[in-house]
Every structure is written in structure tokens, then in C-alpha cells.
Design a protein around this motif. Structure first.
Motif, PDB file in Angstrom:
ATOM      1  N   ASN A 215       0.816  -1.207   0.000  1.00 58.17           N
ATOM      2  CA  ASN A 215       0.000   0.000   0.000  1.00 58.17           C
ATOM      3  C   ASN A 215       0.853   1.262   0.000  1.00 58.17           C
ATOM      4  OD1 ASN A 215       1.018  -0.232   2.589  1.00 58.17           O
ATOM      5  ND2 ASN A 215      -0.903   0.264   3.619  1.00 58.17           N
ATOM      6  N   ALA A 216       2.160   1.082  -0.267  1.00 56.33           N
ATOM      7  CA  ALA A 216       3.078   2.221  -0.318  1.00 56.33           C
ATOM      8  C   ALA A 216       3.444   2.605  -1.747  1.00 56.33           C
ATOM      9  CB  ALA A 216       4.342   1.913   0.479  1.00 56.33           C
ATOM     10  N   GLY A 217       2.726   2.062  -2.738  1.00 56.38           N
ATOM     11  CA  GLY A 217       2.892   2.542  -4.104  1.00 56.38           C
ATOM     12  C   GLY A 217       3.772   1.720  -5.004  1.00 56.38           C
ATOM     13  N   TYR A 218       4.178   0.530  -4.597  1.00 54.34           N
ATOM     14  CA  TYR A 218       5.061  -0.264  -5.445  1.00 54.34           C
ATOM     15  C   TYR A 218       4.803  -1.762  -5.224  1.00 54.34           C
ATOM     16  CZ  TYR A 218       7.799  -1.317  -1.266  1.00 54.34           C
ATOM     17  OH  TYR A 218       8.188  -1.760  -0.024  1.00 54.34           O
ATOM     18  N   GLY A 219       5.311  -2.554  -6.172  1.00 52.45           N
ATOM     19  CA  GLY A 219       5.287  -4.006  -6.055  1.00 52.45           C
ATOM     20  C   GLY A 219       6.673  -4.550  -6.324  1.00 52.45           C
ATOM     21  N   LEU A 249      20.364 -13.652  -7.717  1.00 49.74           N
ATOM     22  CA  LEU A 249      19.000 -13.240  -7.393  1.00 49.74           C
ATOM     23  C   LEU A 249      18.620 -12.092  -8.309  1.00 49.74           C
ATOM     24  CD1 LEU A 249      16.435 -12.928  -5.511  1.00 49.74           C
ATOM     25  CD2 LEU A 249      17.841 -11.394  -4.115  1.00 49.74           C
ATOM     26  N   GLU A 250      17.440 -12.189  -8.915  1.00 51.53           N
ATOM     27  CA  GLU A 250      16.940 -11.100  -9.758  1.00 51.53           C
ATOM     28  C   GLU A 250      15.546 -10.715  -9.286  1.00 51.53           C
ATOM     29  OE1 GLU A 250      17.487 -10.914 -14.183  1.00 51.53           O
ATOM     30  OE2 GLU A 250      15.292 -11.148 -14.199  1.00 51.53           O
ATOM     31  N   TYR A 251      15.334  -9.414  -9.126  1.00 52.08           N
ATOM     32  CA  TYR A 251      13.993  -8.946  -8.773  1.00 52.08           C
ATOM     33  C   TYR A 251      13.707  -7.621  -9.457  1.00 52.08           C
ATOM     34  CZ  TYR A 251      16.189  -5.904  -5.159  1.00 52.08           C
ATOM     35  OH  TYR A 251      16.938  -4.967  -4.475  1.00 52.08           O
ATOM     36  N   PHE A 252      12.409  -7.307  -9.542  1.00 58.78           N
ATOM     37  CA  PHE A 252      11.940  -6.077 -10.177  1.00 58.78           C
ATOM     38  C   PHE A 252      11.153  -5.263  -9.157  1.00 58.78           C
ATOM     39  CE2 PHE A 252      12.287  -9.318 -13.369  1.00 58.78           C
ATOM     40  CZ  PHE A 252      12.751  -8.692 -14.515  1.00 58.78           C
ATOM     41  N   VAL A 253      11.418  -3.980  -9.109  1.00 59.01           N
ATOM     42  CA  VAL A 253      10.596  -3.049  -8.339  1.00 59.01           C
ATOM     43  C   VAL A 253       9.691  -2.334  -9.332  1.00 59.01           C
ATOM     44  CG1 VAL A 253      10.578  -0.995  -6.886  1.00 59.01           C
ATOM     45  CG2 VAL A 253      12.284  -2.787  -6.503  1.00 59.01           C
ATOM     46  N   ILE A 254       8.381  -2.372  -9.073  1.00 59.40           N
ATOM     47  CA  ILE A 254       7.376  -1.876 -10.014  1.00 59.40           C
ATOM     48  C   ILE A 254       6.616  -0.732  -9.354  1.00 59.40           C
ATOM     49  CG2 ILE A 254       5.364  -2.504 -11.396  1.00 59.40           C
ATOM     50  CD1 ILE A 254       6.378  -5.462 -11.122  1.00 59.40           C
ATOM     51  N   TYR A 255       6.679   0.432  -9.959  1.00 58.26           N
ATOM     52  CA  TYR A 255       6.015   1.613  -9.388  1.00 58.26           C
ATOM     53  C   TYR A 255       4.576   1.696  -9.854  1.00 58.26           C
ATOM     54  CZ  TYR A 255       4.943   6.528  -8.438  1.00 58.26           C
ATOM     55  OH  TYR A 255       4.362   7.692  -8.013  1.00 58.26           O
ATOM     56  N   GLY A 256       3.694   2.210  -9.003  1.00 57.03           N
ATOM     57  CA  GLY A 256       2.291   2.387  -9.308  1.00 57.03           C
ATOM     58  C   GLY A 256       1.952   3.797  -9.810  1.00 57.03           C
ATOM     59  N   PRO A 257       1.483   4.671  -8.918  1.00 55.56           N
ATOM     60  CA  PRO A 257       1.539   4.550  -7.468  1.00 55.56           C
ATOM     61  C   PRO A 257       0.397   3.778  -6.831  1.00 55.56           C
ATOM     62  CG  PRO A 257       0.634   6.683  -8.053  1.00 55.56           C
ATOM     63  CD  PRO A 257       0.988   5.998  -9.353  1.00 55.56           C
ATOM     64  N   ASP A 258      -0.725   3.572  -7.540  1.00 62.31           N
ATOM     65  CA  ASP A 258      -1.875   2.912  -6.940  1.00 62.31           C
ATOM     66  C   ASP A 258      -1.839   1.420  -7.264  1.00 62.31           C
ATOM     67  OD1 ASP A 258      -3.824   2.421  -9.469  1.00 62.31           O
ATOM     68  OD2 ASP A 258      -2.736   4.321  -9.669  1.00 62.31           O
ATOM     69  N   PRO A 259      -2.550   0.581  -6.493  1.00 66.18           N
ATOM     70  CA  PRO A 259      -2.480  -0.875  -6.699  1.00 66.18           C
ATOM     71  C   PRO A 259      -2.893  -1.328  -8.095  1.00 66.18           C
ATOM     72  CG  PRO A 259      -3.473  -0.374  -4.575  1.00 66.18           C
ATOM     73  CD  PRO A 259      -3.348   0.935  -5.299  1.00 66.18           C
ATOM     74  N   LYS A 260      -3.909  -0.701  -8.676  1.00 70.35           N
ATOM     75  CA  LYS A 260      -4.319  -1.097 -10.028  1.00 70.35           C
ATOM     76  C   LYS A 260      -3.193  -0.892 -11.031  1.00 70.35           C
ATOM     77  CE  LYS A 260      -9.342  -0.300 -10.014  1.00 70.35           C
ATOM     78  NZ  LYS A 260     -10.409   0.503 -10.645  1.00 70.35           N
ATOM     79  N   THR A 261      -2.504   0.222 -10.928  1.00 71.73           N
ATOM     80  CA  THR A 261      -1.417   0.501 -11.874  1.00 71.73           C
ATOM     81  C   THR A 261      -0.241  -0.444 -11.642  1.00 71.73           C
ATOM     82  OG1 THR A 261      -2.099   2.816 -11.911  1.00 71.73           O
ATOM     83  CG2 THR A 261       0.051   2.306 -12.826  1.00 71.73           C
TER      84      THR A 261
END
Length: 772
Positions: A215-219, A249-261
């Protein structure tokens, strides 16, 4: 997986080599490259006998940043999920020893110095960061005081892991990680990404997805198909830790900011849900699992539903359409189905689709076993023999979907069934995949454990798409991992016939919705045991307000008249099933439009409240209610007594079933009989309703009604689209003009507008007016 003993120490037998500082940073071709020693380098001697993490930072698409930590590169790249990438999505710069990778509004920053700190920033704030004692390579001895997690592998010698930790802010909550049946908020949990056939009442899951959103704008998506272990504010309560075995290890940080985005960008990366046909939204009826049935039984069920005016879309044949001990041989059991061609034709003549149960296992008694073994189509032991065991089916083997010829062989068996008249497949199982085997293409068996189901469901979906058309292909799948959302529909697995299991099933569906899956279903009435009439009726109401709806059980049938039949009782099982099945067919235009949103944007049909109301703090933990699409709030009743507490966000809501208007911004306690449940239209809702109660795939434009619950704004307006018979979307706009609601469309066939609880006005010349 926990490596530490409190904040200060490692567990016995565990050596944690943290990235301590950044020694150097370079930028090339849109990527940052950094070297991070695992000790502070004070002089040249400190560079000796020191493990080093090499970190690369890049952008596969706008507003998504990839991080890759590598210890020993010679170990090779592990198998990863396929992701879509856009060239030139990131810009990398190094200025005065500080490296920045920018992609859209999201940036990552590393700086040379005596500390490790990888910051992710957007909208002028830090979203999260990998700080001190966060990124590490771990050396684990054979007798270490650690639990290697759900893999249950016998590891020889020392084992290595790579992990990272990302900060959690105050009040930050974590969602997703697949279809998990515990609390929808994952904070405080240990989660192992490892597919298991564990039912809905355990910590195991059929659908494990190494992706979470906050809920802080990213996944965050960990791109590893094997065992990913998460400590979500558990081992380190200020952080989320994710670890994988191996050297990278590979990971992605995905910005929203909202959950749908966030979900929109995650599904752009890993694949959007396919479009499903309109007929799939209707009621599915199953033979159930271990029951006795033949064509006469099937006909009696179909006749019984028709006689009671309960519409059906599809009839499903579970396991025993094939002969026992031969699953799968894809041959109808001629003892009970002597004329399958004729039977399928008769079902089609009644307007029904047909689904049959399959799995990827080949029993030793199946004629396909010898055929597959001789051709090399079955997964093999390390010594080259065919892997087998006796759990589920005697001597069963696994189809090796890494072998293109084996996949084509399996698909050919299904093509014959489709051409015979089968419309859909229930792709059961796919979780019990061994790790002490070898695959045709040399895949790592540990990383194939979760990914096997992806190849299985992909193979089956391809058959239906090629034989029936891409928009008419639909599965009923149990297992999945990241990317599996591309092959819908998925159902929740083996629940039990109780209110508690009904609620845990919903939690699983909401968790899966936060993991990129657009459609979801569950066994109405519960799979194990036989429900009492109350459980069955409450579950029917819940099930028919889900994206997809199937009556199914284990040792007993799930036709409604088995749970009491009194035509004079509107709260009886038959009447309740009839009411909600017909209402769902009326909602078909709305469901089709909501499904189109899932297909185009990755927004799930059944939505945790967080997705629609991300700024309302009260919704953060809610897991007993949900939004079905953008406009309908549904709160299933989880008790025989009918008590239910519903939270309504701010604004005036309107009951779909009652027309009652209720002011939100708080909790409402309601009492519902078996023929009702709380379903509310949100402020500003426009819900298209079909006049056809008998089927979900009728011409929705013919006699369409727009059910309107206008917003309070003087200039309120809303446009919705309704798919015509050819699939073309027709827009309808409703707006408040001088205190009157005016609806317009280019559609010239009959349609009307109805205010919730009020009058209905037919359109003339593509226009209708109704009092606001």
C-alpha cells in the motif's frame, strides 16, 4: 527462510556475507553495474579472501527497475520467467561516484562509499530501499540450524543462497504472493513459493507467485521459478526478505503509485489474462468427483435444472468419464458412456457447453504409458528410467512438457476431444512435481517444480485457442505460478463444506487477485464433505457473485434439490439457486466488460477493497468483502444466522437487491435470509443489465437496461461500454443535465434506463431522460 539468530547473529552453520559498501559503479547501455565487497575495505589487504556481490540495475520497461545480484557468475543463469521488455526504457548515469537509473517516474540510486544503500524513489519520496545488512550471499553448512523450506530437498554438502531485504515503512502492508488462504495482509508471515496440493485450510498453496504489492505505491517481483522464500516483516520486522538458492538473485521493483497501476505494469511484464467467452460466466454444473454417474445421471441433472427453471451454461464431467486406473487415457468409459459423440451432441442441442477433467499424469494402466515411454515423452529419473509413483494413480508418470514432441503428442489427444465436442478442460493437478528427476531440455528440476504447471496449462490453452478461437478458449485450472494468469480460469482447490472454509476460499481468491490473476472461482458448497442446506445456500449466493461459478463436490452431488425442495419457499435451495443464477445472467454485460478490463489492463474482476479505495485506511485488512468489478460491492454471508458486517466507504450506496440507499463512511450490520446478501452499487455506478435471464451469451444490446446510481456532483457523468453480438463495444453515456439524468447512445435497438429503486424509462432515438 530464516538465516539469523536475532538482529546481531547468524544461525549455527550459516555464514552471511552482506554487501558492506559500493566499491565502484559504471554505466553502460542503460544499465548500472556495481561491485559490492562483503567487508569494508580499509586497505588493499581487505580486498583479499573476500566474497563480492556484483549488482546490475536496469529497466525492462517504464516505471519498472530490475536488480540482479550475482556471487559466482560461473554457476550460470538459472531458469527465469519470460518477461516482456522495451528497449531503452532506462537511463543510467554516474556523477561523482553516485549512479542513478531512471525509468519513467521511478529511479534507483547507488553511491560509492563505506555503506551499502540502494534507494528506490518516485514522486519525490523513497518508496523502499535495500540498506545495511540487506543484500547478501549466504553459505550454509549441511548441519546448519535452518529449515530449507518447502522444497524438502536432500542437499549434499554446503548450500548457497542469495537474498535481499527491502524496507517496510510505518503502516506499510504487503499483499499477494499467490493464492494464500490465511490473512490477506501478509505482514508477519513466512511464505514459501512452492506449489503443493495441500487444500485450502493449510499454509500450502496451489498457486504460488513470487510477486507482492504494497500500500506504499510499489510491487516487487522475484524473477525465479524455483523456491523463493519470503520473510514478510517476520525475521526482520522492518523489512521484507526474499531468498533463493544458488548464486544469483533477480527482482523487479514496479512503481504504481496505486495498486491497479502496479498490477497493470506487473501483468505487462509477465502476461495479461486472456479474454474468456461470455458463456463461461454462466453456471457450471459438475458430476462431482467420486460419485456414480452415467449418461442417464447426467441427463437427469440437466433435465432437473431445466424443469426447475435454473439456467445452466456448462456441464462438467469429472474424473470418472475415463475408466478407473487409466487416468489419463482420454477415452470415454464405454461402460457408462457408450455413445459419447451422441451424448455431446445432445448436450449441445440443449445449449450447453461441455468440460472434461484432465491432468498431466499418465497412469501405468493407460495405453499412453507405453506409447509415451517408448517415445521419450515422460519425465525420467536421473538414471534414465521413467519416474513413477503410486500416489493418485497406480504407477503414474509425468508428461515432459519441456519436450516439444511430447507436448504435441499430449495436445493431439486433446484435439481429438475438442473435435468430438468438448468445449473446455478442467486442468487439475500439476503441483506434485518431483525434483530428483531430469527433463528433456535439461531444465533444473527444482526450478521446474513450480513452472511445470505453466507449461501444462499453456499446452492445453493453446489447443482450445487453435481449435475454437482465442476468444473462446477457457480452462478451469487449479495450479499456477507467475505468468499463469494468461491461461484462465483458475479455481481455488479443495475446500470443505463449512462457513469457515467458505471464508478461507475468499481470502485465497483476494490474495490471488493481488498477484495478477484476473478471474477466479471456487467449489460452491465445498469440495470435501457434504454441506448442510444453510452452507450450500450461502455458498450459492457467494459463488454466483464470483467471476465464475461452479457447483462441485467430492463424494456427493451438488444439484440444489439434494438440499431440500419446497417450491413455495423462496429461501429454499432450488429457489435460491434459481434466483442468483438468473441474476448473474442478467449481469453478464457488466461481467463481460469487467473481464475485458482484466484482459486489457490486468485488473482482476474480483477485487480486494484496497484496489478500488486505496486511500481509505479502513479497507486495508478487509478480506470478507470485495468489489466485483468497479461498481458492485459484495459481502458474502458466512453464518447460518445471516448476520453480516459490511464496511461501506464514504458516499451514498444503493442496494442492488433492495434499492435501499445507505450512507457510507462506516460499518453497517445487516441480517439476511438465505435468498439475500449485501450487494451494493457504489456512488456513480452504471451497471448494464441484460433482459435475458436464461443465458449469459445472449445479445446484450437487445432490451438492455442501464441501472444507474448517479454520483452527487451537479455535472456527474459516466460512460460504459456494452459488447454487441459481434464483440464490438457500444458506448452508453449517462449524465446529469439541469437536474435530469440523460442517457445517450448510438445504439438504435431497444434499451432503457432505470434509477436504482426508481422508475424505468425506455430510450427513444438513442436518448432517454429520467429524474435524477
Amino acid at each position: 527462510m530464516k538465516f539469523t539468530d536475532g538482529f546481531w547473529h547468524a544461525r549455527r552453520g550459516v555464514a552471511i556475507h552482506y554487501a558492506r559498501e559500493v566499491d565502484r559503479i559504471t554505466a553502460a547501455e542503460g544499465e548500472l553495474h556495481a561491485i559490492a565487497p562483503t567487508r569494508v575495505v580499509r586497505d588493499r589487504g581487505d580486498t583479499l579472501n573476500t566474497p563480492v556481490l556484483t549488482t546490475s540495475v536496469s529497466a525492462p520497461m517504464e516505471n519498472v527497475i530490475r536488480v540482479r545480484h550475482t556471487h559466482h557468475r560461473g554457476a550460470g543463469e538459472p531458469f527465469r520467467f519470460e518477461v516482456d521488455e522495451v528497449e531503452g526504457a532506462g537511463r543510467a548515469t554516474v556523477v561523482d561516484g553516485a549512479g542513478t537509473l531512471t525509468s519513467g517516474k521511478l529511479s534507483a540510486r547507488l553511491a560509492v562509499g563505506k555503506s551499502w544503500e540502494l534507494d528506490f524513489r518516485a514522486a519525490g519520496r523513497t518508496l523502499t530501499r535495500s540498506g545495511g545488512k540487506s543484500a547478501a550471499w549466504v553459505d550454509v553448512s549441511p548441519d546448519a540450524a535452518v529449515d530449507h523450506g518447502a522444497t524438502q530437498l536432500e542437499r549434499e554438502g554446503r548450500t548457497s543462497y542469495v537474498f535481499d531485504q527491502l524496507d517496510l515503512g510505518v503502516g506499510e502492508l504487503v499483499y499477494g504472493l499467490g493464492e494464500r488462504f490465511g490473512p490477506v495482509v501478509k505482514n508477519g508471515q513466512t511464505v514459501d513459493i512452492w506449489n503443493e496440493d495441500g487444500g485450502t485450510s493449510s499454509e500450502q498453496a496451489y498457486k504460488n507467485v513470487p510477486f507482492y504489492l504494497t500500500n506504499a505505491g510499489y510491487g516487487v517481483f522475484v524473477n525465479d521459478s524455483g523456491h523463493v522464500s519470503y520473510e514478510v516483516g517476520s525475521e526482520a520486522v522492518e523489512r521484507v526478505q526474499f531468498s533463493v538458492p544458488g548464486e544469483t538473485l533477480e527482482y523487479f521493483v514496479i512503481y504504481g503509485p496505486d495498486p491497479k497501476t502496479i498490477l497493470e505494469r506487473y501483468t505487462a511484464l509477465t502476461g495479461r489474462p486472456a479474454r474468456v467467452p461470455a458463456w463461461s460466466y454462466g453456471l457450471w454444473l459438475s458430476t462431482s468427483f467420486t460419485t456414480d454417474y452415467d449418461e442417464e445421471t447426467v441427463a437427469s441433472f440437466v433435465d432437473g435444472m431445466a424443469e426447475r427453471d435454473i439456467p445452466l451454461s456448462l456441464f462438467h464431467f469429472d474424473c470418472f468419464w475415463m475408466r478407473e486406473f487409466t487416468w489419463c487415457d482420454f477415452e470415454w468409459d464405454e461402460r457408462v458412456f457408450p455413445d459419447p459423440d451422441g451424448m455431446l451432441a445432445r448436450l449441445h442441442d440443449r445449449g450447453l457447453r461441455v468440460c472434461v477433467w484432465i491432468n498431466p499424469y499418465i497412469a501405468q494402466q493407460s495405453p499412453l504409458f507405453d506409447e509415451g515411454m517408448a517415445a521419450g515423452y515422460l519425465v525420467r529419473n536421473r538414471d534414465g528410467s521413467v519416474w513413477q509413483w503410486d500416489r493418485w494413480q497406480a504407477g503414474m508418470a509425468l508428461v515432459d512438457f519441456t519436450n516439444p514432441d511430447a507436448t504435441a503428442w499430449y495436445q493431439d489427444k486433446l484435439r481429438r476431444l475438442v473435435r468430438q465436442g468438448v468445449d473446455a478442460f478442467k486442468t487439475d493437478f500439476g503441483e506434485r512435481i518431483p525434483t530428483d528427476v531430469q527433463y528433456f531440455d535439461g531444465s533444473d528440476p527444482e526450478r521446474m517444480h513450480n513452472y511445470y504447471t505453466h507449461l501444462y496449462n499453456q499446452a492445453v490453452h493453446e489447443v482450445l485457442a487453435s481449435e475454437r478461437g482465442a476468444d473462446d478458449a477457457v480452462l478451469f485450472a487449479r495450479s499456477a505460478t507467475a505468468g499463469g494468469q494468461q491461461f484462465p480460469v483458475h479455481w481455488g482447490g479443495d475446500n470443505t463444506a463449512s462457513y469457515v472454509s467458505m471464508a478461507e476460499s475468499l481470502r485465497g481468491g483476494l490474495s490471488l487477485a493481488c498477484s495478477g490473476f484476473g478471474y477466479w472461482s471456487h467449489d460452491i458448497g465445498g469440495f470435501e464433505m457434504t454441506p448442510d442446506a444453510g452452507v450450500f445456500k450461502r455458498w450459492v449466493a457467494f459463488g454466483l457473485f464470483s467471476s465464475h461459478s461452479r457447483l462441485h463436490g467430492s463424494g456427493s452431488y451438488r444439484v440444489p434439490w439434494m438440499f431440500g425442495e419446497d417450491e413455495s419457499d423462496p429461501t429454499g435451495a432450488v429457489a435460491v439457486t434459481r434466483k442468483f443464477a438468473r441474476l448473474k445472467n442478467r449481469l453478464a454485460p457488466y461481467l463481460v466488460a469487467t473481464g475485458e478490463e482484466a484482459h486489457r489492463r490486468g485488473t482482476p474482476m474480483m477485487r480486494p477493497m484496497l484496489l478500488e479505495f486505496p486511500d481509505d485506511l479502513t479497507v486495508a485488512h478487509l478480506d470478507r468483502q470485495y468489489m466485483l468489478g468497479a461498481d458492485l460491492l459484495v459481502a458474502p454471508v458466512f453464518s447460518a444466522e445471516g448476520h453480516v458486517d459490511v464496511y461501506l466507504p464514504a458516499g451514498e450506496w444503493a442496494g442492488l437487491l433492495t434499492g435501499e440507499r445507505v450512507h457510507g463512511g462506516g460499518w453497517v450490520r445487516e441480517q439476511h435470509d438465505f435468498d439475500s446478501l449485501p450487494v451494493y452499487l457504489r456512488p456513480g455506478a452504471v451497471v448494464p443489465l441484460s433482459r435475458h435471464e436464461d443465458r449469459p451469451d445472449a445479445d446484450h444490446l437487445d432490451g438492455l437496461t442501464l441501472l444507474v446510481h448517479a454520483g452527487p456532483e451537479p455535472d456527474w457523468s459516466r460512460t460504459v461500454e456494452v459488447a454487441g453480438p459481434d464483440g464490438t463495444a457500444v458506448p452508453f453515456t449517462v449524465a446529469r443535465e439541469d437536474g435530469v439524468l440523460v442517457a445517450r447512445s448510438t445504439q438504435d435497438s431497444s434499451w432503457s434506463v432505470q434509477v436504482v429503486g426508481g422508475e424505468t424509462v425506455a430510450a427513444t432515438g438513442g436518448r432517454a431522460e429520467v429524474s435524477a
